[in-house]
Design a protein around this motif. Structure first.
Motif, PDB file in Angstrom:
ATOM      1  N   VAL A 199     -23.705 -63.676  -6.413  1.00  0.00           N
ATOM      2  CA  VAL A 199     -22.952 -62.417  -6.383  1.00  0.00           C
ATOM      3  C   VAL A 199     -23.801 -61.299  -5.785  1.00  0.00           C
ATOM      4  O   VAL A 199     -23.346 -60.540  -4.921  1.00  0.00           O
ATOM      5  N   GLU A 200     -25.045 -61.201  -6.230  1.00  0.00           N
ATOM      6  CA  GLU A 200     -25.924 -60.128  -5.753  1.00  0.00           C
ATOM      7  C   GLU A 200     -26.224 -60.254  -4.263  1.00  0.00           C
ATOM      8  O   GLU A 200     -26.382 -59.244  -3.562  1.00  0.00           O
ATOM      9  N   ASN A 201     -26.295 -61.494  -3.770  1.00  0.00           N
ATOM     10  CA  ASN A 201     -26.596 -61.720  -2.355  1.00  0.00           C
ATOM     11  C   ASN A 201     -25.340 -61.904  -1.511  1.00  0.00           C
ATOM     12  O   ASN A 201     -25.427 -62.153  -0.303  1.00  0.00           O
ATOM     13  N   ASN A 202     -24.172 -61.786  -2.165  1.00  0.00           N
ATOM     14  CA  ASN A 202     -22.881 -61.943  -1.487  1.00  0.00           C
ATOM     15  C   ASN A 202     -22.818 -63.261  -0.719  1.00  0.00           C
ATOM     16  O   ASN A 202     -22.414 -63.317   0.450  1.00  0.00           O
ATOM     17  N   THR A 203     -23.231 -64.350  -1.387  1.00  0.00           N
ATOM     18  CA  THR A 203     -23.304 -65.657  -0.717  1.00  0.00           C
ATOM     19  C   THR A 203     -22.410 -66.708  -1.376  1.00  0.00           C
ATOM     20  O   THR A 203     -22.631 -67.904  -1.204  1.00  0.00           O
ATOM     21  N   ILE A 204     -21.410 -66.285  -2.139  1.00  0.00           N
ATOM     22  CA  ILE A 204     -20.443 -67.251  -2.663  1.00  0.00           C
ATOM     23  C   ILE A 204     -19.533 -67.661  -1.517  1.00  0.00           C
ATOM     24  O   ILE A 204     -18.831 -66.842  -0.934  1.00  0.00           O
ATOM     25  N   THR A 205     -19.545 -68.934  -1.180  1.00  0.00           N
ATOM     26  CA  THR A 205     -18.749 -69.454  -0.065  1.00  0.00           C
ATOM     27  C   THR A 205     -17.950 -70.653  -0.550  1.00  0.00           C
ATOM     28  O   THR A 205     -17.963 -70.998  -1.727  1.00  0.00           O
ATOM     29  N   ASN A 206     -17.254 -71.287   0.389  1.00  0.00           N
ATOM     30  CA  ASN A 206     -16.491 -72.490   0.038  1.00  0.00           C
ATOM     31  C   ASN A 206     -17.396 -73.618  -0.428  1.00  0.00           C
ATOM     32  O   ASN A 206     -16.942 -74.569  -1.064  1.00  0.00           O
ATOM     33  N   TYR A 207     -18.699 -73.523  -0.102  1.00  0.00           N
ATOM     34  CA  TYR A 207     -19.659 -74.526  -0.560  1.00  0.00           C
ATOM     35  C   TYR A 207     -19.667 -74.582  -2.084  1.00  0.00           C
ATOM     36  O   TYR A 207     -19.952 -75.607  -2.676  1.00  0.00           O
ATOM     37  N   TYR A 208     -19.351 -73.448  -2.706  1.00  0.00           N
ATOM     38  CA  TYR A 208     -19.366 -73.363  -4.161  1.00  0.00           C
ATOM     39  C   TYR A 208     -17.947 -73.407  -4.727  1.00  0.00           C
ATOM     40  O   TYR A 208     -17.564 -72.597  -5.548  1.00  0.00           O
ATOM     41  N   GLY A 209     -17.169 -74.358  -4.253  1.00  0.00           N
ATOM     42  CA  GLY A 209     -15.833 -74.567  -4.799  1.00  0.00           C
ATOM     43  C   GLY A 209     -15.925 -75.219  -6.168  1.00  0.00           C
ATOM     44  O   GLY A 209     -17.006 -75.432  -6.714  1.00  0.00           O
ATOM     45  N   CYS A 210     -14.785 -75.582  -6.720  1.00  0.00           N
ATOM     46  CA  CYS A 210     -14.805 -76.167  -8.065  1.00  0.00           C
ATOM     47  C   CYS A 210     -14.249 -77.582  -8.105  1.00  0.00           C
ATOM     48  O   CYS A 210     -13.944 -78.091  -9.184  1.00  0.00           O
ATOM     49  N   ASP A 211     -14.120 -78.215  -6.944  1.00  0.00           N
ATOM     50  CA  ASP A 211     -13.690 -79.609  -6.935  1.00  0.00           C
ATOM     51  C   ASP A 211     -14.830 -80.498  -7.445  1.00  0.00           C
ATOM     52  O   ASP A 211     -15.998 -80.252  -7.146  1.00  0.00           O
ATOM     53  N   PRO A 212     -14.510 -81.529  -8.200  1.00  0.00           N
ATOM     54  CA  PRO A 212     -15.559 -82.399  -8.757  1.00  0.00           C
ATOM     55  C   PRO A 212     -16.291 -83.178  -7.683  1.00  0.00           C
ATOM     56  O   PRO A 212     -15.725 -83.490  -6.628  1.00  0.00           O
ATOM     57  N   ILE A 213     -17.559 -83.456  -7.950  1.00  0.00           N
ATOM     58  CA  ILE A 213     -18.365 -84.305  -7.062  1.00  0.00           C
ATOM     59  C   ILE A 213     -18.496 -85.664  -7.728  1.00  0.00           C
ATOM     60  O   ILE A 213     -19.275 -85.840  -8.675  1.00  0.00           O
ATOM     61  N   TYR A 214     -17.693 -86.609  -7.266  1.00  0.00           N
ATOM     62  CA  TYR A 214     -17.729 -87.978  -7.788  1.00  0.00           C
ATOM     63  C   TYR A 214     -18.342 -88.881  -6.715  1.00  0.00           C
ATOM     64  O   TYR A 214     -17.682 -89.227  -5.748  1.00  0.00           O
ATOM     65  N   LEU A 215     -19.594 -89.249  -6.876  1.00  0.00           N
ATOM     66  CA  LEU A 215     -20.242 -90.075  -5.871  1.00  0.00           C
ATOM     67  C   LEU A 215     -20.150 -91.564  -6.184  1.00  0.00           C
ATOM     68  O   LEU A 215     -20.557 -92.386  -5.375  1.00  0.00           O
ATOM     69  N   ASN A 216     -19.616 -91.910  -7.352  1.00  0.00           N
ATOM     70  CA  ASN A 216     -19.540 -93.322  -7.724  1.00  0.00           C
ATOM     71  C   ASN A 216     -18.191 -93.949  -7.372  1.00  0.00           C
ATOM     72  O   ASN A 216     -17.960 -95.119  -7.628  1.00  0.00           O
ATOM     73  N   THR A 217     -17.280 -93.152  -6.822  1.00  0.00           N
ATOM     74  CA  THR A 217     -15.959 -93.683  -6.518  1.00  0.00           C
ATOM     75  C   THR A 217     -15.918 -94.234  -5.107  1.00  0.00           C
ATOM     76  O   THR A 217     -16.778 -93.943  -4.283  1.00  0.00           O
TER      77      THR A 217
END
Length: 217
Positions: A199-217
């Motif tokens: 927030v302080e650096n104004n760097t919230i981007t789509n990289y920080y979405g809220c979709d789960p990261i499932y690497l075992n699927t």
């Protein structure tokens, strides 16, 4: 800014409420994975302890994984439900970034940070960060041989729940190992720090979405 942050992706369920980096309440429960039966009572208890109302919350932070499939799924579901009902934004960070941030604030060097956690079988969850804890890649999986090749090319700080397993393998490498301590540095509190930085650096981007990261699927 009042931030509600929680993590259920690792081997615990932790929740933190903070205002402008000051922790108002925090708690952690060690278990195999999070569940709504556990999270909701903790949430209600910590809101009361922090002496706030739900509508006071400005931002919700959550771990996206990788980690426990059930924990990630339940945690994100609860976070999305809260965000929808309160009409507040939600920001997700990888579970590996949480560990990298802990290493960053507890080591005094300019080395890039590598986080390695156990995945299924002989595979390893892997993510690469700058010395400031900023992601250089998205979470992925490696085998041990590829990890050793990667670690051999530079000086790194390495952290995560697999460092004890590779300690003997990297004796001749120029590596600093950092052992995470989630009892002292709660994952949810680290999420709140990460969100404050974004927030302080104004760097919230789509990289920080809220979709789960499932690497075992």
């Amino acid at each position: 800014m009042l931030i509600l942050a929680f993590d259920t992706s690792l081997n615990s369920c932790s929740l933190t409420i903070s205002r402008n980096r000051k922790v108002l309440s925090e708690t952690i429960l060690f278990q195999d994975h999070g569940s709504s039966e556990v999270i909701i009572p903790i949430l209600q208890e910590q809101v009361k302890k922090a002496k706030i109302q739900f509508h006071d919350i400005d931002l919700i932070g959550i771990s996206r994984g990788p980690g426990s499939y059930t924990g990630v799924r339940v945690g994100i579901s609860v976070a999305k439900g809260l965000a929808l009902s309160l009409k507040k934004p939600i920001v997700g960070v990888s579970s590996l970034q949480i560990l990298a941030y802990e290493a960053r604030i507890n080591t005094d060097n300019n080395r890039d940070i590598i986080v390695i956690n156990k995945a299924r079988g002989k595979e390893i969850y892997f993510q690469y960060f700058s010395h400031l804890g900023s992601p250089k890649n998205t979470p992925t999986k490696l085998n041990l041989m590829d990890l050793m090749d990667f670690l051999s090319v530079n000086k790194f700080t390495v952290t995560g729940n697999l460092i004890s397993d590779i300690k003997k393998l990297i004796e001749n490498y120029q590596i600093i190992l950092y052992e995470n301590n989630s009892s002292k540095f709660l994952p949810s509190t680290l999420i709140s720090y990460i969100l404050n930085d974004l927030v302080e650096n104004n760097t919230i981007t789509n990289y920080y979405g809220c979709d789960p990261i499932y690497l075992n699927t």
